[in-house]
Design a protein around this motif. Structure first.
Motif, PDB file in Angstrom:
ATOM      1  N   LYS A  15       0.819  -1.223   0.000  1.00  0.00           N
ATOM      2  CA  LYS A  15       0.000   0.000   0.000  1.00  0.00           C
ATOM      3  C   LYS A  15       0.854   1.275   0.000  1.00  0.00           C
ATOM      4  O   LYS A  15       0.342   2.361  -0.192  1.00  0.00           O
ATOM      5  CB  LYS A  15      -0.979   0.000   1.168  1.00  0.00           C
ATOM      6  N   TYR A  16       2.164   1.120   0.213  1.00  0.00           N
ATOM      7  CA  TYR A  16       3.059   2.281   0.240  1.00  0.00           C
ATOM      8  C   TYR A  16       3.833   2.459  -1.066  1.00  0.00           C
ATOM      9  O   TYR A  16       4.663   3.361  -1.176  1.00  0.00           O
ATOM     10  CB  TYR A  16       4.030   2.166   1.415  1.00  0.00           C
ATOM     11  N   ILE A  17       3.569   1.604  -2.052  1.00  0.00           N
ATOM     12  CA  ILE A  17       4.270   1.722  -3.336  1.00  0.00           C
ATOM     13  C   ILE A  17       3.979   3.096  -3.929  1.00  0.00           C
ATOM     14  O   ILE A  17       2.865   3.601  -3.855  1.00  0.00           O
ATOM     15  CB  ILE A  17       3.859   0.575  -4.280  1.00  0.00           C
ATOM     16  N   ASN A  18       4.995   3.685  -4.513  1.00  0.00           N
ATOM     17  CA  ASN A  18       4.975   5.015  -5.134  1.00  0.00           C
ATOM     18  C   ASN A  18       4.988   6.151  -4.128  1.00  0.00           C
ATOM     19  O   ASN A  18       4.696   7.293  -4.481  1.00  0.00           O
ATOM     20  CB  ASN A  18       3.801   5.173  -6.116  1.00  0.00           C
ATOM     21  N   LYS A  19       5.328   5.864  -2.884  1.00  0.00           N
ATOM     22  CA  LYS A  19       5.474   6.925  -1.889  1.00  0.00           C
ATOM     23  C   LYS A  19       6.958   7.223  -1.682  1.00  0.00           C
ATOM     24  O   LYS A  19       7.810   6.349  -1.828  1.00  0.00           O
ATOM     25  CB  LYS A  19       4.840   6.512  -0.569  1.00  0.00           C
ATOM     26  N   VAL A  20       7.251   8.456  -1.326  1.00  0.00           N
ATOM     27  CA  VAL A  20       8.628   8.899  -1.105  1.00  0.00           C
ATOM     28  C   VAL A  20       9.097   8.437   0.266  1.00  0.00           C
ATOM     29  O   VAL A  20       8.365   8.525   1.256  1.00  0.00           O
ATOM     30  CB  VAL A  20       8.731  10.432  -1.215  1.00  0.00           C
ATOM     31  N   ILE A  21      10.352   7.968   0.301  1.00  0.00           N
ATOM     32  CA  ILE A  21      10.928   7.496   1.550  1.00  0.00           C
ATOM     33  C   ILE A  21      12.382   7.962   1.646  1.00  0.00           C
ATOM     34  O   ILE A  21      13.124   7.885   0.669  1.00  0.00           O
ATOM     35  CB  ILE A  21      10.822   5.960   1.670  1.00  0.00           C
ATOM     36  N   PRO A  22      12.796   8.485   2.809  1.00  0.00           N
ATOM     37  CA  PRO A  22      14.215   8.803   3.005  1.00  0.00           C
ATOM     38  C   PRO A  22      14.938   7.566   3.541  1.00  0.00           C
ATOM     39  O   PRO A  22      14.349   6.734   4.220  1.00  0.00           O
ATOM     40  CB  PRO A  22      14.179   9.913   4.062  1.00  0.00           C
ATOM     41  N   TYR A  23      16.215   7.444   3.228  1.00  0.00           N
ATOM     42  CA  TYR A  23      16.997   6.312   3.707  1.00  0.00           C
ATOM     43  C   TYR A  23      18.415   6.785   3.956  1.00  0.00           C
ATOM     44  O   TYR A  23      19.009   7.449   3.110  1.00  0.00           O
ATOM     45  CB  TYR A  23      16.987   5.180   2.672  1.00  0.00           C
ATOM     46  N   GLN A  24      18.953   6.455   5.117  1.00  0.00           N
ATOM     47  CA  GLN A  24      20.312   6.867   5.461  1.00  0.00           C
ATOM     48  C   GLN A  24      21.273   5.752   5.064  1.00  0.00           C
ATOM     49  O   GLN A  24      21.305   4.697   5.693  1.00  0.00           O
ATOM     50  CB  GLN A  24      20.441   7.172   6.951  1.00  0.00           C
ATOM     51  N   LYS A  25      22.039   5.986   3.983  1.00  0.00           N
ATOM     52  CA  LYS A  25      22.994   4.983   3.501  1.00  0.00           C
ATOM     53  C   LYS A  25      24.205   4.892   4.415  1.00  0.00           C
ATOM     54  O   LYS A  25      24.710   3.817   4.661  1.00  0.00           O
ATOM     55  CB  LYS A  25      23.458   5.332   2.090  1.00  0.00           C
ATOM     56  N   ALA A  26      24.670   6.029   4.867  1.00  0.00           N
ATOM     57  CA  ALA A  26      25.837   6.102   5.745  1.00  0.00           C
ATOM     58  C   ALA A  26      25.629   7.322   6.640  1.00  0.00           C
ATOM     59  O   ALA A  26      24.794   8.168   6.345  1.00  0.00           O
ATOM     60  CB  ALA A  26      27.103   6.245   4.911  1.00  0.00           C
ATOM     61  N   PRO A  27      26.374   7.426   7.737  1.00  0.00           N
ATOM     62  CA  PRO A  27      26.218   8.612   8.593  1.00  0.00           C
ATOM     63  C   PRO A  27      26.395   9.893   7.788  1.00  0.00           C
ATOM     64  O   PRO A  27      27.374  10.058   7.064  1.00  0.00           O
ATOM     65  CB  PRO A  27      27.335   8.456   9.631  1.00  0.00           C
ATOM     66  N   GLY A  28      25.392  10.737   7.850  1.00  0.00           N
ATOM     67  CA  GLY A  28      25.429  12.001   7.138  1.00  0.00           C
ATOM     68  C   GLY A  28      25.048  11.913   5.672  1.00  0.00           C
ATOM     69  O   GLY A  28      25.068  12.909   4.965  1.00  0.00           O
ATOM     70  N   GLU A  29      24.711  10.734   5.182  1.00  0.00           N
ATOM     71  CA  GLU A  29      24.340  10.573   3.776  1.00  0.00           C
ATOM     72  C   GLU A  29      22.930   9.994   3.672  1.00  0.00           C
ATOM     73  O   GLU A  29      22.714   8.796   3.720  1.00  0.00           O
ATOM     74  CB  GLU A  29      25.313   9.632   3.066  1.00  0.00           C
ATOM     75  N   THR A  30      21.953  10.888   3.582  1.00  0.00           N
ATOM     76  CA  THR A  30      20.562  10.477   3.461  1.00  0.00           C
ATOM     77  C   THR A  30      20.109  10.698   2.024  1.00  0.00           C
ATOM     78  O   THR A  30      20.405  11.727   1.426  1.00  0.00           O
ATOM     79  CB  THR A  30      19.663  11.284   4.417  1.00  0.00           C
ATOM     80  N   ILE A  31      19.407   9.717   1.498  1.00  0.00           N
ATOM     81  CA  ILE A  31      18.860   9.829   0.149  1.00  0.00           C
ATOM     82  C   ILE A  31      17.348   9.744   0.234  1.00  0.00           C
ATOM     83  O   ILE A  31      16.797   9.209   1.192  1.00  0.00           O
ATOM     84  CB  ILE A  31      19.409   8.735  -0.785  1.00  0.00           C
ATOM     85  N   ARG A  32      16.681  10.288  -0.757  1.00  0.00           N
ATOM     86  CA  ARG A  32      15.219  10.199  -0.853  1.00  0.00           C
ATOM     87  C   ARG A  32      14.891   9.579  -2.197  1.00  0.00           C
ATOM     88  O   ARG A  32      15.512   9.879  -3.197  1.00  0.00           O
ATOM     89  CB  ARG A  32      14.578  11.579  -0.756  1.00  0.00           C
ATOM     90  N   GLY A  33      13.903   8.729  -2.174  1.00  0.00           N
ATOM     91  CA  GLY A  33      13.488   8.108  -3.418  1.00  0.00           C
ATOM     92  C   GLY A  33      12.077   7.577  -3.300  1.00  0.00           C
ATOM     93  O   GLY A  33      11.460   7.644  -2.240  1.00  0.00           O
ATOM     94  N   ASN A  34      11.573   7.041  -4.385  1.00  0.00           N
ATOM     95  CA  ASN A  34      10.232   6.452  -4.409  1.00  0.00           C
ATOM     96  C   ASN A  34      10.334   4.951  -4.234  1.00  0.00           C
ATOM     97  O   ASN A  34      11.108   4.293  -4.937  1.00  0.00           O
ATOM     98  CB  ASN A  34       9.528   6.750  -5.735  1.00  0.00           C
ATOM     99  N   PHE A  35       9.536   4.427  -3.327  1.00  0.00           N
ATOM    100  CA  PHE A  35       9.427   2.980  -3.162  1.00  0.00           C
ATOM    101  C   PHE A  35       8.602   2.484  -4.341  1.00  0.00           C
ATOM    102  O   PHE A  35       7.426   2.803  -4.466  1.00  0.00           O
ATOM    103  CB  PHE A  35       8.756   2.676  -1.820  1.00  0.00           C
ATOM    104  N   ILE A  36       9.230   1.708  -5.235  1.00  0.00           N
ATOM    105  CA  ILE A  36       8.537   1.326  -6.466  1.00  0.00           C
ATOM    106  C   ILE A  36       8.176  -0.152  -6.536  1.00  0.00           C
ATOM    107  O   ILE A  36       7.521  -0.577  -7.493  1.00  0.00           O
ATOM    108  CB  ILE A  36       9.346   1.717  -7.721  1.00  0.00           C
TER     109      ILE A  36
END
Length: 94
Positions: A15-36
């Motif tokens: 039910k969350y497909i196509n929603k934006v989610i932030p994810y921290q890959k490493a300390p200080g490195e956060t990315i945002r993307g769409n859960f597809i």
């Protein structure tokens, strides 16, 4: 050919497909993307599209579910609190 059966975790996440989610890959490195969707090679991984079709990563599916369910829970709690404050005769200082 029929579609593969979804696991319980995938059913919770779909039910969350196509929603934006932030994810921290490493300390200080956060990315945002769409859960597809789900990784075809691993039932416990989610596919996140970063900026274009070529930029995709997989992250733990449990992270996706926890993130969105906690967000939903916080929103529901805020709505509940707001509703209580608007009730006639409500006095939180009693």
């Amino acid at each position: 050919m029929s579609q593969p059966q979804l696991t319980g975790l995938q059913k919770r996440a779909e039910k969350y497909i196509n929603k934006v989610i932030p994810y921290q890959k490493a300390p200080g490195e956060t990315i945002r993307g769409n859960f597809i969707g789900f990784d075809k090679d691993s039932v416990d991984r989610a596919v996140i599209q970063i900026s274009n079709a070529a930029d995709r990563i997989t992250i733990p599916l449990m992270y996706v579910v926890n993130y969105f369910e906690e967000k939903d829970e916080a929103r529901n709690e805020a709505i509940k609190n707001l509703t209580q404050e608007k009730r006639p005769g409500y006095n939180p200082n009693k």
